[in-house]
Design an enzyme around this catalytic site. Sequence first.
Site, PDB file in Angstrom:
ATOM      1  N   HIS A 154      36.286  29.384  31.243  1.00 21.70           N
ATOM      2  CA  HIS A 154      37.805  29.890  31.253  1.00 21.70           C
ATOM      3  C   HIS A 154      38.553  28.763  31.445  1.00 21.70           C
ATOM      4  O   HIS A 154      38.660  28.000  32.470  1.00 21.70           O
ATOM      5  CB  HIS A 154      37.915  30.661  32.236  1.00 21.70           C
ATOM      6  CG  HIS A 154      36.821  32.022  32.158  1.00 21.70           C
ATOM      7  ND1 HIS A 154      37.052  32.947  31.214  1.00 21.70           N
ATOM      8  CD2 HIS A 154      35.953  32.366  32.935  1.00 21.70           C
ATOM      9  CE1 HIS A 154      36.144  33.849  31.268  1.00 21.70           C
ATOM     10  NE2 HIS A 154      35.463  33.434  32.167  1.00 21.70           N
ATOM     11  N   ASN A 185      38.129  40.418  32.369  1.00 21.14           N
ATOM     12  CA  ASN A 185      38.685  40.712  33.540  1.00 21.14           C
ATOM     13  C   ASN A 185      39.538  39.504  34.037  1.00 21.14           C
ATOM     14  O   ASN A 185      40.575  39.606  34.830  1.00 21.14           O
ATOM     15  CB  ASN A 185      37.569  40.980  34.564  1.00 21.14           C
ATOM     16  CG  ASN A 185      36.982  42.187  34.319  1.00 21.14           C
ATOM     17  OD1 ASN A 185      37.529  43.151  34.564  1.00 21.14           O
ATOM     18  ND2 ASN A 185      35.917  42.114  33.901  1.00 21.14           N
ATOM     19  N   ALA A 202      36.396  35.194  37.908  1.00 22.70           N
ATOM     20  CA  ALA A 202      35.569  34.120  37.478  1.00 22.70           C
ATOM     21  C   ALA A 202      36.390  33.087  37.093  1.00 22.70           C
ATOM     22  O   ALA A 202      36.300  31.961  36.004  1.00 22.70           O
ATOM     23  CB  ALA A 202      34.710  34.665  36.255  1.00 22.70           C
TER      24      ALA A 202
HETATM   25  N1  LIG Z   1      36.966  40.795  38.117  1.00 20.21           N
HETATM   26  C1  LIG Z   1      36.193  40.147  37.637  1.00 20.21           C
HETATM   27  O1  LIG Z   1      36.297  39.037  37.382  1.00 20.21           O
HETATM   28  C2  LIG Z   1      35.004  40.729  37.048  1.00 20.21           C
HETATM   29  C3  LIG Z   1      33.905  39.954  36.750  1.00 20.21           C
HETATM   30  C4  LIG Z   1      32.636  40.657  36.024  1.00 20.21           C
HETATM   31  C5  LIG Z   1      32.383  41.876  36.245  1.00 20.21           C
HETATM   32  N2  LIG Z   1      33.536  42.718  36.531  1.00 20.21           N
HETATM   33  C6  LIG Z   1      33.608  44.038  36.313  1.00 20.21           C
HETATM   34  O2  LIG Z   1      32.792  44.732  37.664  1.00 20.21           O
HETATM   35  C7  LIG Z   1      32.393  46.151  37.167  1.00 20.21           C
HETATM   36  C8  LIG Z   1      30.977  45.695  37.600  1.00 20.21           C
HETATM   37  O3  LIG Z   1      30.254  44.854  37.277  1.00 20.21           O
HETATM   38  P1  LIG Z   1      28.611  44.844  37.290  1.00 20.21           P
HETATM   39  O4  LIG Z   1      28.203  43.548  36.591  1.00 20.21           O
HETATM   40  O5  LIG Z   1      28.178  44.806  38.929  1.00 20.21           O
HETATM   41  O6  LIG Z   1      28.085  45.934  36.405  1.00 20.21           O
HETATM   42  P2  LIG Z   1      26.886  46.527  36.421  1.00 20.21           P
HETATM   43  O7  LIG Z   1      26.772  47.215  35.035  1.00 20.21           O
HETATM   44  O8  LIG Z   1      25.663  45.681  36.903  1.00 20.21           O
HETATM   45  O9  LIG Z   1      27.035  47.794  37.701  1.00 20.21           O
HETATM   46  C9  LIG Z   1      28.000  48.917  37.313  1.00 20.21           C
HETATM   47  C10 LIG Z   1      27.317  50.167  38.081  1.00 20.21           C
HETATM   48  O10 LIG Z   1      28.388  51.225  38.121  1.00 20.21           O
HETATM   49  C11 LIG Z   1      27.912  52.453  37.484  1.00 20.21           C
HETATM   50  N3  LIG Z   1      29.055  53.138  36.911  1.00 20.21           N
HETATM   51  C12 LIG Z   1      29.353  53.089  35.700  1.00 20.21           C
HETATM   52  N4  LIG Z   1      30.265  54.050  35.550  1.00 20.21           N
HETATM   53  C13 LIG Z   1      30.729  54.660  36.711  1.00 20.21           C
HETATM   54  C14 LIG Z   1      31.658  55.404  37.387  1.00 20.21           C
HETATM   55  N5  LIG Z   1      32.325  56.193  36.284  1.00 20.21           N
HETATM   56  N6  LIG Z   1      31.621  55.962  38.453  1.00 20.21           N
HETATM   57  C15 LIG Z   1      30.655  55.558  39.125  1.00 20.21           C
HETATM   58  N7  LIG Z   1      29.737  54.461  38.913  1.00 20.21           N
HETATM   59  C16 LIG Z   1      29.723  54.183  37.641  1.00 20.21           C
HETATM   60  C17 LIG Z   1      26.657  52.000  36.793  1.00 20.21           C
HETATM   61  O11 LIG Z   1      25.729  53.150  36.807  1.00 20.21           O
HETATM   62  C18 LIG Z   1      26.053  50.562  37.263  1.00 20.21           C
HETATM   63  O12 LIG Z   1      24.966  50.979  38.259  1.00 20.21           O
HETATM   64  C19 LIG Z   1      32.214  46.012  35.690  1.00 20.21           C
HETATM   65  O13 LIG Z   1      33.523  46.797  35.354  1.00 20.21           O
HETATM   66  C20 LIG Z   1      32.614  44.742  35.136  1.00 20.21           C
HETATM   67  O14 LIG Z   1      33.635  44.609  34.018  1.00 20.21           O
HETATM   68  C21 LIG Z   1      34.859  42.114  37.173  1.00 20.21           C
END
Ligand SMILES: NC(=O)c1ccc[n+]([C@@H]2O[C@H](COP(=O)([O-])OP(=O)(O)OC[C@H]3O[C@@H](n4cnc5c(N)ncnc54)[C@H](O)[C@@H]3O)[C@@H](O)[C@H]2O)c1
Length: 283
Positions: free
Chosen positions: A220, A190, A122
């Site tokens: 940010h 992140n 982001a």
């Molecule tokens: N890099 C970035 O800039 C950035 C930005 C936003 C989100 N993220 C990260 O990406 C990830 C996903 O975000 P999202 O918005 O899709 O979240 P979300 O909560 O919508 O989806 C996460 C999914 O992962 C599943 N899950 C949880 N723990 C798990 C495990 N150990 N093994 C397998 N599946 C598992 C959950 O059941 C859920 O379906 C998060 O960790 C979030 O912090 C990163």
Amino acid sequence: MSKYKIAIIGCGNIGADICIALQKGDIPAEIVALHDIDEAKAQLLKRTFHLDAEICDLDTAVSLSDFVIESATSIAVEPVIKSCIKHKKDCLIMSLSGLLNNLNLIEEAKNNHIRIKIPSGAICGLDGIRSAMEAGLHRVILTTRKSPQALKGAPYLIEKNIDLTDIKEPITVFEGNAFEAAKAFPANINVACALSLYGIGPKDTIVRIIADPNIKENMHEIYAEGAFGRLQTTTINLPSPRNIKSSYLASLSAIAELRTMAEDYIMHCLYCPERKSKNKNNL
Ligand SMILES: NC(=O)c1ccc[n+]([C@@H]2O[C@H](COP(=O)([O-])OP(=O)(O)OC[C@H]3O[C@@H](n4cnc5c(N)ncnc54)[C@H](O)[C@@H]3O)[C@@H](O)[C@H]2O)c1
């Protein structure tokens, strides 16, 4: 022509955004495997997007794919990367706080010629940070401004008993380095992880988090100084349509990385069919 085979690990918001992008048909990739700790989420994704994908355990999902997208949670990062190393698969890691806690895995992946792709997420300006690192940076500061609602549930706020519900003015809730920020706000920061990995590292990257009751967008700002001069960037993000805690640009950065990887793979299939694409640089 064959398509780049994708495994999605974590079938939530970002997983769904990737499916929407692939439905448009202009990325030469297909989802062949889904894994989620909550199988119902994987089934929902498969049903919603009519995917011809196997719902399976992590190791099987990785083995069936050419490229693995981790979009689950920080604790999933270590097993995902270990499985990718075992099966010699490149991967994209979204839960970057999990990567910061396992920096040794970046080295291990490099030694095994596995690419770990780190999305810009982001935030804008990481291209400049990476270029500037060629001559050295001596100061990098990230200031993140989010609504109290978007910060809700962060371990740091719970641990310090900080209640942001009725704040009327912006307040700085955290200042520390990227390591500390990743532990304190694992789902919110992140961008700090990406900035530190592209730049001067998590120990030296300064992170400030401001809770601002007057904004709806996540903001940010990067400030960096180095041999090149100074840079300042500001990114104002709309939240993802399905998750207020996530910025839409983060999903788009995952899709952009996937597009590059898939197109690279197809080019290699065309010009060098016997060899799978490999790049020495892990970023
Ligand atoms: N890099 C970035 O800039 C950035 C930005 C936003 C989100 N993220 C990260 O990406 C990830 C996903 O975000 P999202 O918005 O899709 O979240 P979300 O909560 O919508 O989806 C996460 C999914 O992962 C599943 N899950 C949880 N723990 C798990 C495990 N150990 N093994 C397998 N599946 C598992 C959950 O059941 C859920 O379906 C998060 O960790 C979030 O912090 C990163």
